[in-house]
Design a protein around this motif. Structure first.
Motif, PDB file in Angstrom:
ATOM      1  N   LEU A  55     -40.023 -11.268 -56.975  1.00 22.89           N
ATOM      2  CA  LEU A  55     -38.802 -11.524 -56.213  1.00 22.89           C
ATOM      3  C   LEU A  55     -39.238 -11.937 -54.821  1.00 22.89           C
ATOM      4  O   LEU A  55     -39.906 -11.176 -54.121  1.00 22.89           O
ATOM      5  N   THR A  56     -38.896 -13.138 -54.422  1.00 19.35           N
ATOM      6  CA  THR A  56     -39.450 -13.699 -53.193  1.00 19.35           C
ATOM      7  C   THR A  56     -38.352 -14.019 -52.179  1.00 19.35           C
ATOM      8  O   THR A  56     -37.165 -13.913 -52.449  1.00 19.35           O
ATOM      9  N   TYR A  57     -38.799 -14.404 -51.000  1.00 19.81           N
ATOM     10  CA  TYR A  57     -37.927 -15.025 -50.002  1.00 19.81           C
ATOM     11  C   TYR A  57     -38.532 -16.383 -49.650  1.00 19.81           C
ATOM     12  O   TYR A  57     -39.732 -16.455 -49.374  1.00 19.81           O
ATOM     13  N   PRO A  58     -37.726 -17.475 -49.609  1.00 19.48           N
ATOM     14  CA  PRO A  58     -36.317 -17.565 -49.959  1.00 19.48           C
ATOM     15  C   PRO A  58     -36.024 -16.986 -51.339  1.00 19.48           C
ATOM     16  O   PRO A  58     -36.895 -16.980 -52.206  1.00 19.48           O
ATOM     17  N   PRO A  59     -34.770 -16.489 -51.542  1.00 18.54           N
ATOM     18  CA  PRO A  59     -34.474 -15.709 -52.740  1.00 18.54           C
ATOM     19  C   PRO A  59     -34.644 -16.500 -54.037  1.00 18.54           C
ATOM     20  O   PRO A  59     -33.904 -17.451 -54.304  1.00 18.54           O
ATOM     21  N   LYS A  60     -35.620 -16.103 -54.820  1.00 20.95           N
ATOM     22  CA  LYS A  60     -35.816 -16.673 -56.148  1.00 20.95           C
ATOM     23  C   LYS A  60     -36.727 -15.753 -56.943  1.00 20.95           C
ATOM     24  O   LYS A  60     -37.416 -14.885 -56.389  1.00 20.95           O
ATOM     25  N   LEU A  61     -36.697 -15.929 -58.240  1.00 25.96           N
ATOM     26  CA  LEU A  61     -37.619 -15.257 -59.136  1.00 25.96           C
ATOM     27  C   LEU A  61     -38.701 -16.251 -59.521  1.00 25.96           C
ATOM     28  O   LEU A  61     -38.401 -17.365 -59.960  1.00 25.96           O
ATOM     29  N   MET A  62     -39.952 -15.857 -59.361  1.00 28.14           N
ATOM     30  CA  MET A  62     -41.080 -16.715 -59.720  1.00 28.14           C
ATOM     31  C   MET A  62     -41.894 -16.022 -60.798  1.00 28.14           C
ATOM     32  O   MET A  62     -42.226 -14.837 -60.673  1.00 28.14           O
ATOM     33  N   TYR A  63     -42.198 -16.760 -61.845  1.00 25.05           N
ATOM     34  CA  TYR A  63     -42.900 -16.205 -62.999  1.00 25.05           C
ATOM     35  C   TYR A  63     -44.304 -16.789 -63.099  1.00 25.05           C
ATOM     36  O   TYR A  63     -44.509 -17.999 -62.908  1.00 25.05           O
ATOM     37  N   PHE A  64     -45.253 -15.898 -63.421  1.00 25.49           N
ATOM     38  CA  PHE A  64     -46.644 -16.298 -63.582  1.00 25.49           C
ATOM     39  C   PHE A  64     -47.192 -15.678 -64.864  1.00 25.49           C
ATOM     40  O   PHE A  64     -46.761 -14.596 -65.280  1.00 25.49           O
ATOM     41  N   SER A  65     -48.152 -16.364 -65.485  1.00 20.42           N
ATOM     42  CA  SER A  65     -48.838 -15.786 -66.633  1.00 20.42           C
ATOM     43  C   SER A  65     -49.769 -14.676 -66.164  1.00 20.42           C
ATOM     44  O   SER A  65     -50.030 -14.526 -64.963  1.00 20.42           O
ATOM     45  N   LEU A  66     -50.284 -13.915 -67.097  1.00 17.02           N
ATOM     46  CA  LEU A  66     -51.165 -12.806 -66.735  1.00 17.02           C
ATOM     47  C   LEU A  66     -52.464 -13.283 -66.090  1.00 17.02           C
ATOM     48  O   LEU A  66     -53.130 -12.510 -65.391  1.00 17.02           O
ATOM     49  N   ASP A  67     -52.817 -14.537 -66.309  1.00 15.51           N
ATOM     50  CA  ASP A  67     -54.014 -15.064 -65.652  1.00 15.51           C
ATOM     51  C   ASP A  67     -53.672 -15.800 -64.352  1.00 15.51           C
ATOM     52  O   ASP A  67     -54.512 -16.506 -63.784  1.00 15.51           O
ATOM     53  N   GLY A  68     -52.414 -15.635 -63.866  1.00 17.17           N
ATOM     54  CA  GLY A  68     -52.047 -16.122 -62.549  1.00 17.17           C
ATOM     55  C   GLY A  68     -51.513 -17.530 -62.479  1.00 17.17           C
ATOM     56  O   GLY A  68     -51.249 -18.035 -61.376  1.00 17.17           O
ATOM     57  N   LYS A  69     -51.304 -18.192 -63.599  1.00 13.64           N
ATOM     58  CA  LYS A  69     -50.789 -19.561 -63.578  1.00 13.64           C
ATOM     59  C   LYS A  69     -49.268 -19.561 -63.427  1.00 13.64           C
ATOM     60  O   LYS A  69     -48.566 -18.780 -64.063  1.00 13.64           O
ATOM     61  N   PHE A  70     -48.773 -20.475 -62.585  1.00 18.30           N
ATOM     62  CA  PHE A  70     -47.336 -20.590 -62.376  1.00 18.30           C
ATOM     63  C   PHE A  70     -46.657 -21.046 -63.656  1.00 18.30           C
ATOM     64  O   PHE A  70     -47.113 -21.989 -64.318  1.00 18.30           O
ATOM     65  N   VAL A  71     -45.532 -20.399 -63.998  1.00 14.35           N
ATOM     66  CA  VAL A  71     -44.786 -20.743 -65.212  1.00 14.35           C
ATOM     67  C   VAL A  71     -43.458 -21.391 -64.864  1.00 14.35           C
ATOM     68  O   VAL A  71     -43.151 -22.495 -65.305  1.00 14.35           O
ATOM     69  N   ARG A  72     -42.638 -20.732 -64.057  1.00 17.96           N
ATOM     70  CA  ARG A  72     -41.331 -21.285 -63.712  1.00 17.96           C
ATOM     71  C   ARG A  72     -40.742 -20.476 -62.559  1.00 17.96           C
ATOM     72  O   ARG A  72     -41.277 -19.425 -62.192  1.00 17.96           O
ATOM     73  N   GLU A  73     -39.626 -20.957 -62.011  1.00 10.88           N
ATOM     74  CA  GLU A  73     -38.921 -20.237 -60.963  1.00 10.88           C
ATOM     75  C   GLU A  73     -37.424 -20.408 -61.139  1.00 10.88           C
ATOM     76  O   GLU A  73     -36.953 -21.361 -61.769  1.00 10.88           O
ATOM     77  N   GLN A  74     -36.660 -19.463 -60.597  1.00 11.26           N
ATOM     78  CA  GLN A  74     -35.213 -19.448 -60.737  1.00 11.26           C
ATOM     79  C   GLN A  74     -34.600 -19.003 -59.420  1.00 11.26           C
ATOM     80  O   GLN A  74     -34.937 -17.933 -58.899  1.00 11.26           O
ATOM     81  N   GLN A  75     -33.710 -19.812 -58.857  1.00 14.82           N
ATOM     82  CA  GLN A  75     -33.024 -19.442 -57.622  1.00 14.82           C
ATOM     83  C   GLN A  75     -32.066 -18.284 -57.883  1.00 14.82           C
ATOM     84  O   GLN A  75     -31.399 -18.230 -58.918  1.00 14.82           O
ATOM     85  N   VAL A  76     -32.007 -17.340 -56.958  1.00 13.30           N
ATOM     86  CA  VAL A  76     -31.092 -16.206 -57.069  1.00 13.30           C
ATOM     87  C   VAL A  76     -30.398 -16.011 -55.723  1.00 13.30           C
ATOM     88  O   VAL A  76     -30.848 -16.521 -54.696  1.00 13.30           O
TER      89      VAL A  76
END
Length: 394
Positions: free
Chosen positions: A133-154
């Motif tokens: 959960l980040t700022y600016p407000p969004k959810l950011m998803y990463f794989s267990l090895d740290g690779k970016f998967v996707r993000e969602q504005q909240v």
């Protein structure tokens, strides 16, 4: 050695029982709710137990100190997939079961797939994903090895998050307000499937949206093993809530301190510009609820009672409630508990607490230390990272 444990906070007399039907007062216009199981503090037995009475052994895992894995403190910690996921200074560090650094996530920036700060850390064991959960407000998803998967504005104003069994998120909003016209919020839920945000618990009306102070640990959620149930608690309320879905909130425990119960809202004597930490210490005889954990055998939480740290332990199998001080004779210094399973309790100890322990021993040379704490002090003197502690239940 109690000086060393001064960070261990909790509510001094806590009793057992009575799933009562009394109701709590209103805060910020919220409706009265049932009180769940009421633990009456003035009926608690003195807590004279030691950690060795509850746990068979302790395993320590020093988090390896290398240039790419330096931690100033543990802000949030999750144990999953035999890995330790640590949030520190807007970065996520992943260590294996032996404490070796494996993954580092740092996406600070102002562009896409980046963030300015990280407010919350969660690990989805069903999806094998790290969620921030980040700022600016969004959810950011990463794989267990740290690779970016996707993000969602909240839209949530969250400071911490927890994944619920229905795949929605509980978010601790810490009395934040979206605008001057908005009401303060303590607990919100977010459903990614339809983007719906719902306030489950309103905040303190007289606080004007000021964020709640932290006492000891910066956390308000803990999870129960097996069921996926999330406990929610915050530093100024003696109620512990159960959250199971985006629309479900129930009071599970009410810690009853009688005349010392915390107020439902800020007292009139608290001026708008008064420092909140000082105001709480002056007007709240009981506060600082945190370090909570629970499994099928025990319920545990900490608080300050008249500025003194107290441990509360409820043995659910014997229906005995204890309050006082739980002596950690296995470790010898302050440990921050994080979450419990049926097999073990996960916590961590900081380098600063080990330094305090060493200074204490210099002043009290008559005190003897076991070999394990000695090794931990050596680790601290070598500028080591925090140490994860695994206590195995008897």
């Amino acid at each position: 050695m109690k000086i060393l444990f001064y960070t261990c906070v909790f509510c001094g007399m806590l009793p057992f029982l009575l799933g009562a039907c009394s109701s709590v007062g209103k805060r910020g216009g919220e409706e009265a709710q049932p009180s769940g199981t009421v633990l009456a503090c003035d009926q608690a037995q003195p807590l004279e137990l030691k950690y060795s009475d509850l746990f068979s052994r302790l395993e320590i895992v020093p988090l390896d100190t290398t240039d790419n894995f330096l931690l100033s403190e543990v802000e949030q910690l999750r144990y999953a997939f035999d890995r330790f996921f640590v949030l520190c200074d807007n970065e996520v560090f992943v260590f294996d079961r032996q404490g070796k650094g494996k993954v580092r996530i740092n996406r600070r920036g102002q562009g896409r797939e980046e963030y300015l700060s990280v407010r919350g850390l969660e690990v989805s064991e069903a999806d094998s994903l790290i969620c921030l959960l980040t700022y600016p407000p969004k959810l950011m998803y990463f794989s267990l090895d740290g690779k970016f998967v996707r993000e969602q504005q909240v839209e949530s104003r969250g400071m911490e998050l927890a994944l619920l069994p229905d795949r929605s998120y509980a978010v601790f909003t810490k009395n934040a307000k979206a605008s001057e016209q908005d009401v303060s919020s303590l607990l919100e839920t977010y459903r990614e499937e339809d983007g719906r945000t719902r306030t489950l618990l309103t905040g303190y009306a007289r606080l004007g949206g000021q964020l709640l102070p932290s006492f000891q640990q910066k956390r308000a959620f803990t999870r129960l093993p097996g069921s996926g149930e999330i406990l929610f608690f915050q530093p100024l309320s003696n109620k512990v809530y159960s959250v199971l879905s985006a629309d479900s909130l129930e009071v599970k425990y009410t810690l009853d301190f009688g005349a010392n119960n915390p107020p439902e809202d800020f007292p009139e004597e608290v001026l708008p510009r008064m420092d909140l930490f000082d105001a709480v210490k002056k007007h709240w005889p009981v506060y600082g609820f945190n370090s909570c954990w629970e499994n099928s055998r025990y319920f545990y939480i900490q608080a300050y009672v008249k500025e003194q740290p107290k441990d509360i332990l409820f043995d659910k199998q014997t229906s005995r409630l204890y309050a006082g001080w739980l002596n950690d004779d296995l470790l010898g210094c302050q440990m921050f508990p994080v979450e419990a399973s049926e097999e073990l309790l996960v916590g961590h100890v900081s380098v600063n607490h080990l330094v305090v322990l060493e200074d204490y021993l210099k002043i009290h040379p008559d005190k003897q230390l076991a070999e394990l704490p000695k090794r931990m002090i050596e680790w601290a003197n070598n500028v080591g990272n925090p140490i994860v502690c695994l206590y195995y239940f008897k």
